[in-house]
Design a protein around this motif. Structure first.
Motif, mmCIF file in Angstrom:
data_model
loop_
_atom_site.group_PDB
_atom_site.id
_atom_site.type_symbol
_atom_site.label_atom_id
_atom_site.label_comp_id
_atom_site.label_asym_id
_atom_site.label_seq_id
_atom_site.Cartn_x
_atom_site.Cartn_y
_atom_site.Cartn_z
ATOM 1 N N ILE A 55 36.993 27.518 35.876
ATOM 2 C CA ILE A 55 35.539 27.366 35.747
ATOM 3 C C ILE A 55 34.967 28.466 34.860
ATOM 4 N N ASN A 56 35.371 29.725 35.104
ATOM 5 C CA ASN A 56 34.866 30.845 34.297
ATOM 6 C C ASN A 56 35.223 30.693 32.818
ATOM 7 N N GLU A 57 36.444 30.254 32.559
ATOM 8 C CA GLU A 57 36.895 30.028 31.183
ATOM 9 C C GLU A 57 36.024 28.957 30.520
ATOM 10 N N TYR A 58 35.738 27.894 31.257
ATOM 11 C CA TYR A 58 34.908 26.802 30.761
ATOM 12 C C TYR A 58 33.478 27.285 30.489
ATOM 13 N N VAL A 59 32.902 28.019 31.445
ATOM 14 C CA VAL A 59 31.528 28.524 31.305
ATOM 15 C C VAL A 59 31.419 29.444 30.091
ATOM 16 N N LYS A 60 32.377 30.363 29.942
ATOM 17 C CA LYS A 60 32.351 31.303 28.805
ATOM 18 C C LYS A 60 32.457 30.578 27.465
ATOM 19 N N LYS A 61 33.236 29.506 27.438
ATOM 20 C CA LYS A 61 33.440 28.760 26.201
ATOM 21 C C LYS A 61 32.134 28.180 25.670
ATOM 22 N N TYR A 62 31.239 27.766 26.589
ATOM 23 C CA TYR A 62 30.021 27.072 26.170
ATOM 24 C C TYR A 62 28.729 27.848 26.404
ATOM 25 N N GLU A 63 28.802 29.044 26.996
ATOM 26 C CA GLU A 63 27.568 29.757 27.342
ATOM 27 C C GLU A 63 26.724 30.097 26.120
ATOM 28 N N GLN A 64 27.344 30.280 24.960
ATOM 29 C CA GLN A 64 26.580 30.600 23.752
ATOM 30 C C GLN A 64 25.692 29.441 23.306
ATOM 31 N N PHE A 65 25.948 28.237 23.829
ATOM 32 C CA PHE A 65 25.164 27.062 23.453
ATOM 33 C C PHE A 65 24.102 26.707 24.490
ATOM 34 N N ASP A 66 24.044 27.447 25.596
ATOM 35 C CA ASP A 66 23.094 27.126 26.670
ATOM 36 C C ASP A 66 21.645 27.130 26.209
ATOM 37 N N ASP A 67 21.320 27.928 25.190
ATOM 38 C CA ASP A 67 19.945 27.999 24.700
ATOM 39 C C ASP A 67 19.651 26.961 23.618
ATOM 40 N N MET A 68 20.665 26.191 23.242
ATOM 41 C CA MET A 68 20.496 25.167 22.209
ATOM 42 C C MET A 68 19.621 24.045 22.748
ATOM 43 N N ILE A 69 18.602 23.664 22.005
ATOM 44 C CA ILE A 69 17.754 22.554 22.438
ATOM 45 C C ILE A 69 17.485 21.617 21.266
ATOM 46 N N TRP A 70 17.243 20.374 21.617
ATOM 47 C CA TRP A 70 16.797 19.364 20.677
ATOM 48 C C TRP A 70 15.435 18.905 21.155
ATOM 49 N N MET A 71 14.637 18.398 20.244
ATOM 50 C CA MET A 71 13.309 17.914 20.610
ATOM 51 C C MET A 71 13.289 16.392 20.549
ATOM 52 N N SER A 72 12.481 15.822 21.415
ATOM 53 C CA SER A 72 12.161 14.407 21.333
ATOM 54 C C SER A 72 10.677 14.322 21.605
ATOM 55 N N GLY A 73 9.921 14.333 20.529
ATOM 56 C CA GLY A 73 8.470 14.454 20.660
ATOM 57 C C GLY A 73 8.159 15.831 21.218
ATOM 58 N N GLU A 74 7.537 15.864 22.390
ATOM 59 C CA GLU A 74 7.193 17.124 23.048
ATOM 60 C C GLU A 74 8.249 17.574 24.056
ATOM 61 N N THR A 75 9.247 16.725 24.289
ATOM 62 C CA THR A 75 10.251 16.994 25.323
ATOM 63 C C THR A 75 11.434 17.768 24.754
ATOM 64 N N GLU A 76 11.823 18.833 25.446
ATOM 65 C CA GLU A 76 13.005 19.605 25.060
ATOM 66 C C GLU A 76 14.227 19.079 25.807
#
Length: 178
Positions: free
Chosen positions: A73-94
């Motif tokens: 689990i820790n290995e998995y979390v570390k692999k993707y944690e740098q992308f946790d702040d990545m967002i896409w927009m759909s109109g006003e919705t993040e």
């Protein structure tokens, strides 16, 4: 009484979280996650991308995760944690990285872990897109890599998929039955 331990292991060459499923209610709950693979009558394996759901279920039923499961689990979390702040927009919705990947996984019929791999490897193509357009592009990439590209990417198909993604993301709740 059997020991209530969820173990880390390798199933079909993939790191998984292996659960004893002799307890019927527990078995039912882990299978509801959608990331569960039946190994035998007594064991199931849960894709590591479903660890949040699994931890919640494990706590409810008195199961513990062994050290190897926690390491996976820790290995998995570390692999993707740098992308946790990545967002896409759909109109006003993040739309966050996790939701984006889960929605893509559901529509493409792959695990969230696989969806995350596609998203991360194609981030430069997706990062400036609206959420639904980025999901369509990601799905097109997956289909293309699996040799399924072609006429299915016509306008009616894309319009249909766009509506499906919007429903999955809960973006058109107010427009239902319109």
């Amino acid at each position: 009484m059997k020991e209530k331990i969820i173990q880390g292991g390798i199933v079909n060459g993939v790191k998984m979280l292996v659960c004893p499923t002799w307890e019927e209610d527990f078995q039912t709950e882990i299978h509801k996650t959608g990331g569960c693979l039946r190994i035998s009558m007594n064991y199931s394996a849960v894709d590591v991308s479903y660890w949040k759901e699994l931890e919640e279920i494990a706590e409810r039923y008195g199961y513990d995760l062994d050290e190897e499961a926690k390491e996976i689990i820790n290995e998995y979390v570390k692999k993707y944690e740098q992308f946790d702040d990545m967002i896409w927009m759909s109109g006003e919705t993040e739309i966050g990285f996790e939701t984006f990947c889960r929605t893509l996984a559901k529509k493409a019929g792959i695990s969230p872990r696989q969806a995350k791999e596609y998203v991360v490897s194609n981030l430069h193509n997706l990062e400036h897109e609206e959420a639904v357009d980025a999901l369509l592009l990601a799905l097109q990439i997956i289909k293309s890599e699996n040799g399924l590209e072609g006429t299915q990417w016509n306008k009616p198909t894309c319009d249909f998929l766009k509506k499906e993604f919007e429903k999955m993301l809960g973006l058109n709740d107010g427009q239902a039955n319109a």
